[in-house]
Scaffold this active site. Structure first.
Site, PDB file in Angstrom:
ATOM      1  N   ASN A 293     -18.091   0.338   4.418  1.00  0.00           N
ATOM      2  CA  ASN A 293     -19.345   0.633   5.094  1.00  0.00           C
ATOM      3  C   ASN A 293     -20.291  -0.539   4.811  1.00  0.00           C
ATOM      4  O   ASN A 293     -20.011  -1.384   3.966  1.00  0.00           O
ATOM      5  CB  ASN A 293     -19.923   1.991   4.678  1.00  0.00           C
TER       6      ASN A 293
ATOM      7  N   SER B 204     -11.773   1.782  11.542  1.00  0.00           N
ATOM      8  CA  SER B 204     -12.658   2.632  12.364  1.00  0.00           C
ATOM      9  C   SER B 204     -12.021   3.915  12.881  1.00  0.00           C
ATOM     10  O   SER B 204     -12.673   4.679  13.574  1.00  0.00           O
ATOM     11  CB  SER B 204     -13.265   1.853  13.544  1.00  0.00           C
TER      12      SER B 204
ATOM     13  N   ASP C 108       0.279   3.692   1.543  1.00  0.00           N
ATOM     14  CA  ASP C 108      -0.991   3.684   0.822  1.00  0.00           C
ATOM     15  C   ASP C 108      -1.476   2.243   0.733  1.00  0.00           C
ATOM     16  O   ASP C 108      -0.831   1.406   0.099  1.00  0.00           O
ATOM     17  CB  ASP C 108      -0.756   4.275  -0.569  1.00  0.00           C
ATOM     18  N   ILE C 109      -2.581   1.944   1.358  1.00  0.00           N
ATOM     19  CA  ILE C 109      -3.108   0.573   1.371  1.00  0.00           C
ATOM     20  C   ILE C 109      -3.385   0.064  -0.038  1.00  0.00           C
ATOM     21  O   ILE C 109      -3.273  -1.124  -0.309  1.00  0.00           O
ATOM     22  CB  ILE C 109      -4.374   0.467   2.261  1.00  0.00           C
TER      23      ILE C 109
ATOM     24  N   GLY D 292     -12.748   7.754   2.585  1.00  0.00           N
ATOM     25  CA  GLY D 292     -11.567   7.213   3.252  1.00  0.00           C
ATOM     26  C   GLY D 292     -10.958   6.024   2.536  1.00  0.00           C
ATOM     27  O   GLY D 292     -10.841   6.003   1.312  1.00  0.00           O
ATOM     28  N   VAL D 293     -10.573   5.020   3.315  1.00  0.00           N
ATOM     29  CA  VAL D 293      -9.966   3.800   2.777  1.00  0.00           C
ATOM     30  C   VAL D 293     -10.911   3.130   1.786  1.00  0.00           C
ATOM     31  O   VAL D 293     -10.504   2.701   0.705  1.00  0.00           O
ATOM     32  CB  VAL D 293      -9.603   2.830   3.919  1.00  0.00           C
ATOM     33  N   ASP D 294     -12.181   3.056   2.133  1.00  0.00           N
ATOM     34  CA  ASP D 294     -13.175   2.405   1.275  1.00  0.00           C
ATOM     35  C   ASP D 294     -13.225   3.065  -0.101  1.00  0.00           C
ATOM     36  O   ASP D 294     -13.159   2.392  -1.139  1.00  0.00           O
ATOM     37  CB  ASP D 294     -14.542   2.480   1.964  1.00  0.00           C
TER      38      ASP D 294
ATOM     39  N   GLY E 149     -10.973   6.537  11.149  1.00  0.00           N
ATOM     40  CA  GLY E 149     -11.257   7.719  10.330  1.00  0.00           C
ATOM     41  C   GLY E 149     -12.597   8.322  10.696  1.00  0.00           C
ATOM     42  O   GLY E 149     -12.800   8.781  11.823  1.00  0.00           O
TER      43      GLY E 149
END
Length: 176
Positions: A24, A122, A10-11, A32-34, A124
């Site tokens: 974005n 990129s 998990d980042i 997602g990650v963001d 995802g």
């Protein structure tokens, strides 16, 4: 020479100086990650992003660029936001994906960071094939680390075992 490591995880749980966010262009959160970074990091990250949008980044962050904010409630010190390219079969955008990694490392180094964690940028909702992204990301990071003093460790935090295995294969080819 800095160490490059690959982990499944998990980042948002990484205890590093900098967590790189696959953002974005709006810088105001997303999926997602963001979305995960904004949710776990708390309102401090969004507040910093809004300040950036009110200033130099009024039109958002361009693909391949990177900018830093607080990490809020994350264990990291900073979040470096970068906008990855959307995959295209008709147009080679590999240089933009490499730029995300290069620019993020330079921003991290300018902050005085020693340890950096990257997601698979990129791969995802932007649909970049993991096999291609791994080669581009690892090559760009290895190349940039050669000329970037201070950073001792770069960790790719991958979502699942499949992505880890693909990155591990790309790393083994890079070492040859």
């Amino acid at each position: 020479m800095a160490q490059i490591e690959l982990v499944v995880g998990d980042i948002t749980a990484q205890d590093v100086d900098v967590v790189v966010n696959a953002a974005n262009s709006s810088l105001l959160g997303g999926g997602g990650v963001d979305g995960a970074i904004h949710r776990k990091g708390g309102p401090e990250i969004l507040a910093d992003c809004r300040k950036l949008r009110a200033g130099h980044y009024g039109r958002g962050l361009k693909t391949g660029q990177a900018v830093a904010t607080t990490a809020g409630r994350l264990p990291a010190n900073w979040v470096v936001h970068t906008v990855g390219p959307v995959w295209s079969a008709e147009e080679d955008r590999s240089a933009l994906l490499a730029d995300c990694h290069r620019t993020s490392l330079r921003v991290a180094a300018d902050l005085g960071a020693r340890t950096v964690a990257f997601p698979a940028i990129s791969t995802g909702i932007y649909r970049w094939p993991v096999e291609s992204a791994a080669k581009i990301a690892l090559a760009a990071v290895a190349e940039t680390l050669d000329g970037t003093p201070g950073i001792t460790s770069v960790r790719f935090v991958l979502f699942d075992k499949r992505a880890h295995d693909v990155f591990a294969e790309a790393a083994s080819l890079l070492d040859r």
